[in-house]
Design a protein around this motif. Structure first.
Motif: not given
Length: 602
Positions: A6-11, A157-169, A208-216
C-alpha cells in the motif's frame, strides 16, 4: 502466503503498487489486483494469473496518489477474478486486501450480513462487508475497522482504503507479517521490506493487535483499545541488486550459484580473525544450561534440522530432537526438565512455527530463532536470534537458505562445544571445513552441463523417483526429493536406504530412477548394496559419491570433506537435478504450482 502493498502520498501510486507486487510475487501468484484513488480518480483492477497479467490490465487511465495492492495464493476460494483482492464492500465504499485466514468468517456472515449479496467465495469479503455494515450504522471508517478487528478470529494482515477519504489508509495485523515504510512526504505498507526497499530504508515494525492510520506525512499506531503507541523506525539494509535476477534465466539458478558466497559470508559474520567462532555469550549460556535441544521447523528447514542434530550431539554432547512444527504445536511430546527450542525458518513468519513459539514461551522455555529475516515476527519474539545472511531468496524452492541453516547450525554447535570445553569441538575446525564446503559447492556448480545430462537421462518421461542414503545422506535424500517434487512435479520420495527392503522396493519397476548418495564412510558399502538391490529389479540407479568413496562407474563424484558437513556439498547435486528436470519440462522453475514462499497460514 499472499503479498500486500500500500502507498499514500505518491503521484505514481499505481506504479509503486505494481513494482511492489512484482517484488512480492514469490508470496503468491494465482491472481492480483490494485485499487487506486486520488485527484478525482478511483479505479479497481484485478487479473487472474501472475503480476504480468495485472500489468497488462492497468492502462494509462489508472492514476492516483494512494492505493492498495495484493498478489494472491488461494486459501479461501478458487483463483478467479472475483476472488482476487482487493475486495470491495457492497456499497462500493471500502476496499480491503488481506493475508491470512479468518476462522470465524462463516459465523460473522450469518450473524451480521445475512442481507448482503456476496461477490466472492472469500473470508476477506466478509471482513470488508462487516466494516461497511458498522460504518452504515454511524461509525467512522476508523472505528468500524477497529470494531471489526475485535470480532475476528484467525490470522490477518489488512490494508483498508476508504473511497470517501483518499488521504488515509488503515492497516492492522495478527499473526501475519506487515511492515510500515516511512518516506519523505509519503508512507508505505507491505508484507515484506523487499517490496519497499527501493523507496525507503526506514521501517516501523508492527505487533499483533495494533492498528495503523497512514497519511502522506504521518503514521499513527494504536492498540485495539485506542492507546497510542510511539515506536522509532529501524533501518533495514537490503542490497536491491541481490533481489535482481541479473543474467540468470531463473532466480533458483542464481540462488544455487550464490551458495559458496553465502558460506563465506557466514564465516565473516560469525568468526573472528583467528578463526574462532563468535556467538553471543547469553545465547551460549542458555544453550549450555539446556538438557535437551528441540529443533522445530517445517519443510526444507526441517531437513536442515536433521543435518544439525548430529552436529550438536557430536560436538556439544547435548541430546537433540527434531520436530515438524505442524505436528509439534498440537501434539506436544513429553519434554525434558530444561529444554531449549531452536526454530529454523527462512522467512521468520512461518505460522506453524509461531504456534509452537507462543506455546513454549508461555511454559518459560528459552527460545532461539535462526532465520534469514531478522526483522520478522519469529526473530522479534524469540529470546535469541541468529541471522542466515543468505540475502533475498526469491525462488519458492529454497536452496541457499537451506545450506545457510546447516552452516549456522555447524557454527553454533562448534561454539557451544567450545563453551562447554568438549574434546570433539576442540578438534573440529569448522572454519576450515566450511571453506572447503564452499569450494566443493563451486565444483558442482561448475559441472552444470554434466548434471543437466544426468537429469535428462534419469527423469525424462518419468513420473516418479526415489532418493536413498544412510545417516546424513538420508536427510539429503529427503531434501533432494522435495526439490524434485516441488518444481518438476515428479512424485519423488527420499528413504533411508536400509528401509527399501522393508516395503518400498515393491515399487521398483524397470526404469524407475533411484539416486543413491554415498558420502558416509561408515555405511557406504551398505548403501551400495541397497542400490544394487534396486538395479537387480530393473531400476535405473545413479550413484553420487564423494571422491574418497567413489568407484569406477559412479555417475557423479563430489569433493570429500568432513562427513558431517558433506550435505552442504551433496545437496547442490540434488538442487541442480531438480532445476534441470523442471527446465526440460518447460515449467516455471521459480513459481511452482500451488506453492508460495512464505507460509503464513496453518
Amino acid at each position: 502466503m499472499c503479498g500486500i502493498v500500500g502507498v499514500i502520498g505518491r503521484e505514481d501510486a499505481p506504479q509503486v503498487l505494481l513494482q511492489g507486487l512484482q517484488k512480492l510475487e514469490y508470496r503468491g501468484y494465482d491472481s492480483a489486483g490494485i485499487y487506486t484513488a486520488g485527484a478525482g480518480s478511483a479505479r479497481l483492477v484485478k487479473a487472474v494469473g501472475k503480476i504480468a497479467a495485472l500489468a497488462q490490465a492497468i492502462g494509462p487511465d489508472v492514476t492516483g496518489t494512494m492505493g492498495i495492492g495484493h498478489t494472491r495464493w488461494a486459501t479461501n476460494g478458487r483463483p478467479t477474478e472475483a476472488n482476487a483482492h482487493p475486495h470491495v464492500s457492497a456499497d462500493g465504499r471500502f476496499y480491503l486486501v488481506h493475508n491470512g485466514v479468518i476462522t470465524n468468517a462463516a459465523a460473522l456472515r450469518a450473524t451480521y450480513l445475512s442481507d448482503v449479496t456476496f461477490a466472492s467465495e472469500t473470508d476477506t469479503e466478509v471482513v470488508v462487508q462487516l466494516i461497511a455494515h458498522f460504518a452504515q450504522g454511524g461509525l467512522t471508517a476508523h472505528d468500524a475497522f477497529v470494531k471489526t478487528l475485535g470480532l475476528l478470529e484467525g490470522s490477518y494482515a489488512f490494508c483498508l482504503a476508504d473511497r470517501d477519504d483518499s488521504a488515509v489508509l488503515y492497516a492492522a495485523k495478527n499473526k501475519s507479517p506487515l511492515l510500515i515504510g516511512k518516506g519523505d512526504g509519503f508512507n508505505l505498507v507491505a508484507s515484506d521490506a523487499l517490496a519497499m526497499i527501493e523507496l525507503t530504508d526506514q521501517f516501523l515494525e508492527l505487533n499483533d493487535g495494533e492498528v495503523v492510520t497512514l497519511m502522506a506525512s504521518q503514521v499513527q499506531i494504536e492498540d485495539l483499545a485506542g492507546q497510542q503507541i510511539d515506536r522509532a523506525p529501524i533501518t533495514v539494509t537490503i542490497d536491491a541488486a541481490e533481489a535482481d535476477k541479473g543474467p540468470y534465466p531463473f532466480y533458483m539458478l542464481k540462488e544455487i550459484n550464490e551458495q559458496p558466497i553465502v558460506m563465506r559470508r557466514l564465516l565473516a559474520a560469525y568468526t573472528k580473525a583467528d578463526g574462532q567462532v563468535e556467538m553471543p555469550a547469553a545465547l551460549l549460556s542458555a544453550l549450555a544450561a539446556a538438557d535437551r535441544l528441540y529443533i522445530v521447523a517445517a519443510g526444507t528447514s526441517y531437513h536442515a534440522g536433521l543435518i544439525g542434530k548430529p552436529l550438536f550431539e557430536s560436538l556439544a554432547y547435548v541430546p537433540v530432537e527434531v520436530h515438524l512444527a505442524s505436528e509439534f504445536g498440537y501434539h506436544l511430546p513429553l519434554l525434558s526438565a530444561h529444554p531449549l527450542f531452536i526454530f529454523l525458518t527462512q522467512s521468520g513468519e512461518t505460522a506453524d512455527i509461531r504456534e509452537v513459539l507462543v506455546k513454549v514461551k508461555k511454559m518459560g522455555a528459552p527460545t532461539l530463532t535462526i532465520t534469514n529475516v531478522v526483522t520478522s515476527t519469529l526473530a522479534r519474539e524469540a529470546d535469541h536470534v541468529l541471522a542466515l545472511h543468505a540475502g533475498p531468496e526469491i525462488a519458492v524452492a529454497s536452496t541457499k537458505a537451506y545450506t545457510a541453516q546447516v552452516a549456522v547450525e555447524a557454527l553454533l554447535a562448534k561454539a557451544l562445544g567450545d563453551f562447554k570445553g568438549t574434546e570433539a569441538a576442540t578438534k573440529f575446525d569448522v572454519t576450515h571445513w566450511l571453506s572447503m564446503a564452499a569450494a566443493g559447492q563451486q565444483t558442482l556448480i561448475d559441472q552444470q552441463a554434466r548434471l543437466h545430462e544426468l537429469a535428462t537421462t534419469l527423469f525424462a518421461g518419468q513420473d516418479r523417483a526415489f532418493y536413498i542414503g544412510r545417516g546424513s545422506d538420508h536427510a539429503v535424500s529427503l531434501e533432494a526429493a522435495l526439490k524434485l517434487k516441488e518444481i518438476s512435479y515428479v512424485h519423488a520420495e527420499g528413504f533411508a536406504a536400509g528401509e527399501l527392503k522393508h516395503g518400498t522396493i515393491a515399487l521398483i519397476e524397470p526404469g524407475t530412477p533411484t539416486v543413491a548418495f554415498v558420502t558416509d564412510p561408515l555405511t557406504a558399502a551398505r548403501t551400495r548394496s541397497n542400490a544394487e538391490e534396486v538395479a537387480a529389479r530393473g531400476g535405473h540407479v545413479a550413484i553420487i559419491a564423494t571422491s574418497d568413496l567413489a568407484e569406477v562407474g559412479d555417475d557423479l563424484v563430489v569433493p570429500a570433506i568432513e562427513p558431517r558437513l558433506t550435505p552442504l556439498v551433496a545437496i547442490v547435486a540434488g538442487q541442480l537435478l531438480a532445476y534441470f528436470t523442471s527446465l526440460d519440462r518447460g515449467y516455471d522453475v521459480d513459481r511452482p504450482r500451488n506453492l508460495a514462499k512464505s507460509v503464513t497460514v496453518e
